[in-house]
Write an enzyme that holds these catalytic residues in place. Sequence first.
Site, PDB file in Angstrom:
ATOM      1  N   GLU A 270     -10.456 -11.788 -32.698  1.00 14.35           N
ATOM      2  CA  GLU A 270     -11.894 -11.860 -32.937  1.00 14.35           C
ATOM      3  C   GLU A 270     -12.278 -10.984 -34.130  1.00 14.35           C
ATOM      4  O   GLU A 270     -11.747  -9.888 -34.320  1.00 14.35           O
ATOM      5  CB  GLU A 270     -12.633 -11.380 -31.686  1.00 14.35           C
ATOM      6  CG  GLU A 270     -14.149 -11.386 -31.805  1.00 14.35           C
ATOM      7  CD  GLU A 270     -14.837 -10.754 -30.616  1.00 14.35           C
ATOM      8  OE1 GLU A 270     -15.996 -11.102 -30.358  1.00 14.35           O
ATOM      9  OE2 GLU A 270     -14.212  -9.901 -29.939  1.00 14.35           O
ATOM     10  N   LYS A 346     -19.205 -18.039 -29.212  1.00 15.21           N
ATOM     11  CA  LYS A 346     -19.145 -17.064 -28.123  1.00 15.21           C
ATOM     12  C   LYS A 346     -20.406 -17.217 -27.278  1.00 15.21           C
ATOM     13  O   LYS A 346     -21.514 -17.331 -27.816  1.00 15.21           O
ATOM     14  CB  LYS A 346     -19.056 -15.659 -28.714  1.00 15.21           C
ATOM     15  CG  LYS A 346     -18.814 -14.550 -27.698  1.00 15.21           C
ATOM     16  CD  LYS A 346     -18.569 -13.238 -28.426  1.00 15.21           C
ATOM     17  CE  LYS A 346     -18.211 -12.113 -27.473  1.00 15.21           C
ATOM     18  NZ  LYS A 346     -17.899 -10.873 -28.208  1.00 15.21           N
ATOM     19  N   CYS A 380     -13.176 -12.908 -26.297  1.00  8.76           N
ATOM     20  CA  CYS A 380     -13.309 -11.548 -25.799  1.00  8.76           C
ATOM     21  C   CYS A 380     -14.137 -11.422 -24.520  1.00  8.76           C
ATOM     22  O   CYS A 380     -13.665 -11.739 -23.433  1.00  8.76           O
ATOM     23  CB  CYS A 380     -13.861 -10.666 -26.906  1.00  8.76           C
ATOM     24  SG  CYS A 380     -13.662  -8.890 -26.624  1.00  8.76           S
TER      25      CYS A 380
END
Length: 533
Positions: A270, A346, A380
């Site tokens: 990321e 995300k 993440c």
Amino acid sequence: MTQPEVFETPAGPVSVRNPEEEDIPAMIDLHRRCFPQMMESDEAWRPDQLQSHLELFEEGQFVAEVDGTIVGVASSLIVDLGHDPLRHHTYYGITDDGYFYNHDPQGDTLYGADIYVDPDCRGRGIGRILYQMRRQLCRRLNLRRILGGGRLWNYADYADKLTPEEYVWQVQDRKIKDPVLGFQLREGFVVRGIMENYIRDPRSANHASLIEWLNPDYQVDEEEERKVRVACVQYKMRRIADFEEFAAQVRYFAETAGEDYGAEIVVFPEFLSVQLLSALEPMGSREGIRKLAEYTPQFMELMSSLAREQGLYLVAGSHPVAQEDGTLHNVSMVFRPDGSHAAQPKLHITPSETTWWGITGGDSLMVMQTPKVRIGVLICYDVEFPEAARYLVDQGVELLLVPYCTDNRQGYLRVTRCAAARAIENQIYVATAGVVGNLPDVPAMDIHYGRAAVFTPSDFEFARDGIQAEADPNIETLLVTDLDISDLYRSRASGSVTPMHDRRRDLFEFQSYLKSEYQAPGIQEATVAGDGD
């Protein structure tokens, strides 16, 4: 099948065999009685079609008899659907207008074209027996899966208030009874999608569910590698002079993974592109992240060219992408070997991303079929939310890819321990890749802690401790490992525990409100997509 197979049921014995030419009139008569509405649209089987089935693939046709009378029929063929076995199709296309001329003995998928049981004999387990015969055939021929298009039997009664997807969800949650789809779910099939205009069927409003049963005993031929090689880049942040220096560092890892190690999937971490800010004059975090978004075209061209050159699937970590409404998304782009890509925003945004960079969350999840494995991406923080991974697995994902960026050991442990949990509870592989190193003059990205790892379901099929591979922490390196996808299905079928099978759908309801696809300015292609931290 040389001799009929006899099954004992509470209502008496049922005999199953392959049909013969003289059975065709009885099979047609039974089909008409089971589906009288198809007579109106001239969709009933014709003698020349059933004759073709016997000539092309007699082994795949079954009739069930009670006291010498045919009371059930199952028809199937073998197909090869290539690199995207779950692509949408029509009934007439997949069966070659009902003649099965496209039957491919070298294919890997048994396609269930039709199954029907005498209305007077329903409830006696005949349908279950015919499905069992199909599974036995699939195992005996060492085929990878059974696919079919399931009629949405009662959808016409709900079409004014539910979409086909909503109807299927409610059938899965046992809020709506559907005698076809409900039975298929009980037989171990999983819904992989909804196909519009699949068949001319008023009851289904021409829709069908795409259902799949994966053969847990499937064995790959020696010439066909079932293992997929994955490389996770433990990328070091350090000061660079310009974009060319950044590109050289990225290219080194892509070429090493592809040319030297033969990786088929490469995962970058990321926010690796934030390294570009070290080549600029120091600026505030919000100004810097906006400046970084201006690199989107160059970033995409670099990653696309590397995927094409190396002939691999490249998960380009993540990069900030400006939206038409002025907001920023943290986006992971997955580039295919032809250079095309899908984009995954995300979903869950950490407090620091909101405070320092003003990033907002996306609302879609991506699934991508590669030749050997079906993949999804969670960035993440996203992997810390079980429902995101569960949604992807329900869409068939076998390998979850998690690019992450954490600044300390606590953050690293949160991400990786949750990744390991997602592997166990969903019986999938989870591959993670994080950044290491320092960027002293870049606010909110000055220090990093990372350790690339690949996690497995913790069972006898897999490596000790549920860890397939793990890099040394906080050094620049490349983690490469081979994943046997067949092990996942053996574990799901006969593992010490079988969490995917043992879910209590009667107690827990899963609903999603995701959008079907993601599109952002500067990104030309998107599909139904996955999420990250």
